[in-house]
Structures are given as structure tokens and as C-alpha cells.
Design an enzyme around this catalytic site. Sequence first.
Site, PDB file in Angstrom:
ATOM      1  N   TYR A  89       0.838  -1.199   0.000  1.00 45.47           N
ATOM      2  CA  TYR A  89       0.000   0.000   0.000  1.00 45.47           C
ATOM      3  C   TYR A  89       0.871   1.245   0.000  1.00 45.47           C
ATOM      4  CZ  TYR A  89       0.916   0.393   5.075  1.00 45.47           C
ATOM      5  OH  TYR A  89       1.514   0.518   6.306  1.00 45.47           O
ATOM      6  N   CYS A  90       0.308   2.332  -0.504  1.00 42.60           N
ATOM      7  CA  CYS A  90       0.957   3.644  -0.486  1.00 42.60           C
ATOM      8  C   CYS A  90      -0.142   4.695  -0.428  1.00 42.60           C
ATOM      9  CB  CYS A  90       1.863   3.835  -1.707  1.00 42.60           C
ATOM     10  SG  CYS A  90       1.017   3.689  -3.294  1.00 42.60           S
ATOM     11  N   THR A  91       0.183   5.944  -0.646  1.00 43.04           N
ATOM     12  CA  THR A  91      -0.780   7.024  -0.463  1.00 43.04           C
ATOM     13  C   THR A  91      -1.940   6.946  -1.447  1.00 43.04           C
ATOM     14  OG1 THR A  91       1.018   8.439   0.280  1.00 43.04           O
ATOM     15  CG2 THR A  91      -1.043   9.526  -0.270  1.00 43.04           C
TER      16      THR A  91
ATOM     17  N   GLY B  58      -1.628   4.921  -4.642  1.00 43.22           N
ATOM     18  CA  GLY B  58      -1.582   3.727  -5.463  1.00 43.22           C
ATOM     19  C   GLY B  58      -0.475   3.647  -6.488  1.00 43.22           C
TER      20      GLY B  58
ATOM     21  N   ILE C  53      -4.212   4.500   0.330  1.00 44.08           N
ATOM     22  CA  ILE C  53      -4.792   4.789   1.649  1.00 44.08           C
ATOM     23  C   ILE C  53      -5.965   5.750   1.525  1.00 44.08           C
ATOM     24  CG2 ILE C  53      -4.299   5.736   3.942  1.00 44.08           C
ATOM     25  CD1 ILE C  53      -1.328   5.001   3.397  1.00 44.08           C
TER      26      ILE C  53
END
Length: 611
Positions: free
Chosen positions: A215-217, A219, A246
Amino acid sequence: MADHGINPQTENEEENIYGVLLYYKYTSIPDLEDLFHFYNSNCTSLSLLGRVRLSSQGVNVTVGGRLSALEKHIEAVKSNALFEGTDFKLASCLEPSNDQVAKECGFTSLSIRIVKELVTLSSHPLLKSPEISNAGRHLSAAEFHSVLQDAGKCQDISDKKLILLDARNLYETRIGKFDTPVVKTLDPEIRQYSDLPSWIDNNYQQLRGNNILMYCTGGIRCEMASAYIRSKGAGFENVFQLYGGIQRYMEQFPDGGFFKGKNFVFDHRVSVGSSDANTLGTCLLCGTLFDDYTSRCRCNHCRMLVLICDSCQERNSSFVCELCQKDSKAVPANSSMFTEVSEAAYDDHSLNMDQAPSSLSFLSQQGQDTVGTKSRKLRILCLHGFRQNASSFKGRTASLAKKLKNIAELVFVDAPHELPFIYNPPQTLTHESIPTFNHCNKKFAWLVDANYDGKQDDADWKMAEAPFDPLQYQQQTEGFEKSIEYLKTVFSGSGPFDGILGFSQGGAMAALLSAHKEKLKGEIDFQFAILCSGFAVNIGEYGKGPIECPSLHIFGKREGKDRQIDCQASRQLACLFQDRHSVIIEHDRGHIIPTTAPYICEIKEFLQRFR
């Protein structure tokens, strides 16, 4: 009479609501110039500010403006069939009130650029990025939540061990992250996205054979990073990524769900919390709960954002981040707490701005580009060749050290195997032909032949039993274990080292260290290897599959130019390393390390990847 019409005042207020729009799309762009002019015209007419990055692979956009203008922009983009299926993340928010934050985040101007890559996984321009078509499978926010909730029992995901992998930078993870007691979370603790491949290379054993949830901010970082992991082959197939990042997850689960704390964002909002956003971050200096990056305090060495509470800001003006503290960096004197550094180099929705932009670029306001920052010097352990020593090798590489003085510190050591003094007699032997010990330094080796007994007689020179064999290096295969134990003491006593440079037999030794990198972890740690006129010995020591260690191979490109090491032997050594991580420099200067252009430029480019 009741008025059932629209209230003009309410309609006007809605028109003035401010918002931020983030989206990216990987797709083949047939006409970049045409798309460039569309964004220039559309964003300018709608008074949108922010960053637009265009490449042949697609687009990456972070813009802000009136909510109504952003909605018009979305409709215009949707009219282009190239953007079918794009996930537009639109959020209403207050207008930027902090000029410093707005400027750092690129929200005081419109910057449109054509770039090579939407996000730069590796800062080294010669290394190929993985194929985006090999990216991990997308999981919706609901599917991602279900996987965490049911510990891996979701659709076709098997009961293999679940691993959560955070693809963000250290300063982001310090204020918010996914947290569940039944699933292990791996935090690479990296300064910037381009550091992630090295972390993956050094920690692949924790990932192999598991179900990896990334996961990241928003995508986009997971797209390239998941493809990089999957490119490693067997054991790395099961990689999944949170679609929309997220941000989409928190929209689906307003109470935060399994995400604790705040989501760091790369616009003037700085961070976004859920309805139950507990404070996870702590002040770097006093340890008080604190998670506000609005003050933009940065490490004086690497310029990474750090959390400093208001009280500590009043008493201090210089800070050292936790990563630099691990490297024993001290707080410099007379340094400023605030420096204008563009956030774009770290943005989940932007290009690494160290990459040179295309000539076709648009900047509506001057001075918006990234301000460069000074990186720390790399420390490189240098391994000399056969029958050399640290002093002679230092002399031979003086030009290299001078040209790398702003990038790297070269450290030289003698090998552990002392060699006897021998000489090759001329055709007519006289007393004067025999060398003396005047000004003669001891010679050493990393690897020796099977007849080496380690006993030296300093009484006199010995005449060689036969003429020197130019292929003698192929017979020097013993003594590796002693050299390993010796280097362990060097690393513990004089380390840490970022990389190893080996010349000739030193290159063979550096290659063996690279092949054993995982076994030696914790005792001999390094990020990269530079192999100059290197060759392979003890092929059985290299194991199955390519060596994963990032490597730079430097050798002569024509037969006969290097009279000591056959250039084909150096090519064969390069083939043992993972092609994706290898850079090859072939030159025409013989058995040396070239320091003239263009070779020195390529060496510097390779090293910049690790700074």
C-alpha cells in the site's frame, strides 16, 4: 409565498469551495505533444495549480482549484478514450493558507512536464524499470480490508503467510500506518522512493513465498514496486496492492479501519485523518506525541522531513533525522531549520525531479523547480589486485579518488595473504639483475593457489620457477574463507561501507562477497559492488540464479587491450549478476580504471543511485 428556487448565495458558496484532485493512468500515449497542449490549455483556463507529468506510459496529476473547476477538468479528461477507467480522487478542503507549504508542494504555480517515467523507481538512468504490465493484482478497499480481517482468506488468496509492505517513505509512516495484530507489517524506513529497490534486494527473503499486500498514499508507487518484486520470479508471484491507496481506503472506512493515525499527502493539506485519528507520531527530540509537519522542519544532512514539536522548535534550529543518527551524523553548526525544497522528489503523484525534464515543458511561474540538496558521501572499501597492497592501489586510483571526492570516500586495506618476493629473471642473469629489498613493500593477495603455504622468508628474493603465466589468476582459488574472516574484522572495526570496489583479483573477491551477500548479512553489509577487470573463480560458490547485488562492471572492450585479465572473463562475470541491476562500462584503456569522460560520468551516475 415560499421560495422553492435555488438560493443564489448558496450556489455561489458552492462555486467557491476549494478542492484537490489526484489521479494517474498507465496507458500508451500516441501523441505527447498534443496531450501536453490539452493540459496546458485546460488547466490554465480553469485556473488550476499543481503538477502534471506526462510520459509515453501515461499521466500523473496532482492539481488544486475551485471544486467546480476540478469537476469540469475531470469531464474534459473523461472525454478522451485513453483515460477510460481512471480513478479520479477528488476531495474538498480549505484553500492553502501557509505559503511555505503551498510552495513546497507545488501549489503556487502550474508545472507541466514531459518525462521519461511517471514515478522513478530507481534514480540510476541506465537501469531499466520493470514492466508495468507485471504489476501486482489490484484489491479494492473492501477486499483489502477483508484480507486483513480474515487473515488471508479472501477469494483466491491462499493461506500462505500474509505480509503487509508499506511502500512509502519513513517520514510518512511515522504519522500513520496499517496495523493489525495478526499480520506483520514491513516498514522499509527509506528516505525516498528510489531507495525501495535496494531495500527489496536486501530483504527479499522476508518476501519470498508469501502473500504480499502493498500500500501507499494513492496507489501509483505500488504499481512499479509490485512489478519490481514480481520480476524476481518464482516465489514472488503473489503480490497484491491497495487500489486507490490509503486515500480510497479511508473514504471507504471513515473510522480508519485498520489504518491508524494520519495519511501523509503531498499537497497543502499535509495530512488527512479519519474520524478516529489517534496521534502516532512523536517529536524527534523530546518524544512527545506530535504529528504535524506544517512547520516543514528538515534534517540538516539529508533534508528529510522530521517531526519537531512547537516547544522544541523554540529551543532548537538544527536537527538530525533518525536515519542520519544511525550513520552517526552530528548536528551541524550555524545551519538553518528551514530550506525550500520541492516535495516533488517524494510525491506519490509526481516524478522524481532529479530526472532531467523534456525540452517541451511548461512552468507558469519561475523558480518552482526542485532545489537540489547535498547528499552524504558514500564510503567504499577498495580491494586491490593480486601481488599489490593498499598503498600501491591507493596511488593507482588517486585520479579516481580526486574525481569522486564530492561523492565518495575510498578506503584501502591490505589483503590477508602475504606473498613471497619473487622475480622473473631476464635472459642473461647477473648479480645486478636480482632485486634488493630497498624501498620494497610487502605484497598481498585475496586468493592464492593450492601450493601456497603462508610461510614467508624475508631473507632474500626468490627466482620464479617458470616464466609468469598470464592466466595464473585462474589457478588462484584458495584462501577465500580466511579473506572473509579478515573482512569481517574490517567491517566491524572500520565500517560501515556503502559499497565495495574490487580491481582484478579484488574484483573476483568482491564478486564472491556479492554472491554470499545474504549469508554475510549483519557482518559484511554493503549496497553495491564495482568490479574492475574482474573475473569469476570458484563458480560453485555463486549458487543458483543470478546475483541480486547491484553492480558496476568496468573492463577493456577489445581483445588484447587488457594484458592481465581476458576481457571475455570480465564479460562472463557480468553475466552472473542480475541484468536488471548491472551496469557495464567497456573502455579501451587496458588494465586500469578509466577516469576520463565519458567513463567517469557513467561511474558517477551509478554511484548517485545510492546517495
